[in-house]
Design an enzyme around this catalytic site. Structure first.
Site, PDB file in Angstrom:
ATOM      1  CE  LYS A  71      -4.134  -1.842   2.273  1.00 25.02           C
ATOM      2  NZ  LYS A  71      -4.959  -1.715   3.442  1.00 25.02           N
ATOM      3  CD  GLU A  83      -5.973  17.746   0.186  1.00 26.06           C
ATOM      4  OE1 GLU A  83      -5.562  18.528   1.243  1.00 26.06           O
ATOM      5  OE2 GLU A  83      -6.925  17.925  -0.511  1.00 26.06           O
ATOM      6  CG  ASN A  92      -7.797   1.013  -0.432  1.00 27.13           C
ATOM      7  OD1 ASN A  92      -7.989   2.042  -0.936  1.00 27.13           O
ATOM      8  ND2 ASN A  92      -8.610   0.222   0.181  1.00 27.13           N
ATOM      9  N   GLY A 131      -0.333  -1.533  15.508  1.00 31.67           N
ATOM     10  CA  GLY A 131       0.118  -1.612  14.070  1.00 31.67           C
ATOM     11  C   GLY A 131       0.406  -0.215  13.443  1.00 31.67           C
ATOM     12  N   GLY A 133       1.096   0.142   9.851  1.00 32.51           N
ATOM     13  CA  GLY A 133       1.099  -0.085   8.382  1.00 32.51           C
ATOM     14  C   GLY A 133      -0.032   0.942   7.489  1.00 32.51           C
ATOM     15  CB  VAL A 224      -8.627  -3.865   9.717  1.00 29.43           C
ATOM     16  CG1 VAL A 224      -8.573  -2.547  10.575  1.00 29.43           C
ATOM     17  CG2 VAL A 224      -7.285  -4.331  10.072  1.00 29.43           C
ATOM     18  CD  GLN A 254     -12.097  -1.761   0.792  1.00 25.94           C
ATOM     19  OE1 GLN A 254     -11.649  -1.058  -0.138  1.00 25.94           O
ATOM     20  NE2 GLN A 254     -12.092  -3.029   0.743  1.00 25.94           N
TER      21      GLN A 254
END
Length: 283
Positions: A71, A83, A92, A131, A133, A224, A254
């Protein structure tokens, strides 16, 4: 102009990727709307992303999802970046716009919609993210924009964590801080929302090494991980009567945004939800 036998190609690139269920909901959505589009699940190992992105262009893909661990790296292979994705340093979802390959990040937006749909109050609250990431960055930026006051990042790699904390402090209205992930972690007592944004639990029944017995009583716990309705992490949280959100809702939300970027149409969200429920035999 595509002929009647030509299919449009989209999909997901990542490693590991074989347990990523995105194809289930996206293909159901395309088929229900009679769009000649196929969603492919493609393993791309570290070091092969540049070649994969060249292939994407050469084979005229309509778009692609990007998942772990690409990613952040993928930004350098795009013509344009939104942006919010620039702030996060993570993409993603990729799509074409005016002949340019554009990177967007729908992860945080999907996560935020899950919390809003669940009536979770965010204004002035404290968040801990496990995390640092791409998913953690996306979630942190969106939460900060939604009124979260403090975001603590807990991560084993202090350099990665500091990068995220710097993004929070310099580019969002929230305050960011870092706590090292050493041994079994105690989550601060004033935490309102706890998010597992690590891959822990994706391929097995592992759960983050934290003190579950000491979690705050009104804590909202989120994972997630997209391929399980109840990860071991969420099951442990539910033992203590805590409210939980799984990664599947975030994935659907998403994914609906990605669908709209690729097709220019409103996503059939209910079709996508039904497909995922059937896949995981949810009543």
């Amino acid at each position: 102009m595509r002929g009647k036998y030509q299919r449009q190609l989209v999909g997901v690139l990542g490693d590991p990727v074989d347990d990523n269920p995105t194809v289930v909901m996206e293909q159901a959505a395309f088929d229900s709307e009679q769009i000649p589009m196929d969603y492919l699940t493609i393993q791309v190992k570290c070091g092969d992303l540049e070649a994969a992105m060249k292939g994407l262009r050469a084979m005229n893909f309509t778009g692609i999802n990007i998942t772990m661990p690409h990613k952040g790296e993928v930004l350098q292979y795009l013509d344009e970046i939104s942006e919010s994705a620039q702030i996060m340093g993570a993409v993603n979802t990729i799509y074409w716009k005016d002949g340019k390959l554009v990177g967007e990040n729908t992860d945080g937006k999907g996560f935020l919609k899950s919390l809003k749909d669940g009536n979770v109050v965010m204004e002035g609250k404290n968040v801990v993210i496990l995390g640092a990431g791409g998913a953690a960055r996306a979630i942190a930026v969106e939460l900060a924009g939604a009124g979260i006051r403090n975001i603590m990042v807990i991560n084993k790699n202090s350099d990665h964590a500091q990068l995220l904390v710097d993004i929070i402090n310099k580019k969002t209205p929230a305050a960011g801080s870092f706590m090292p992930w050493e041994g079994c972690v105690r989550i601060p007592k004033d935490t309102d929302i706890l998010v597992n944004a690590t891959p822990i639990g994706f391929l097995d029944d592992e759960k983050p090494d934290i003190q579950y017995k000491e979690l705050p009583k009104n804590l909202v716990v989120c994972d997630v991980i997209p391929n399980k309705l109840k990860t071991s992490f969420l099951q442990e949280a539910e033992k203590y009567k805590l409210k939980t959100f799984n990664g599947m809702e975030m994935l659907i939300n998403q994914g609906a945004l990605a669908y709209e970027l690729w097709t220019g149409r409103k996503a059939p969200v209910e079709v996508m939800k039904q497909a995922m429920r059937k896949e995981y035999r949810e009543s």
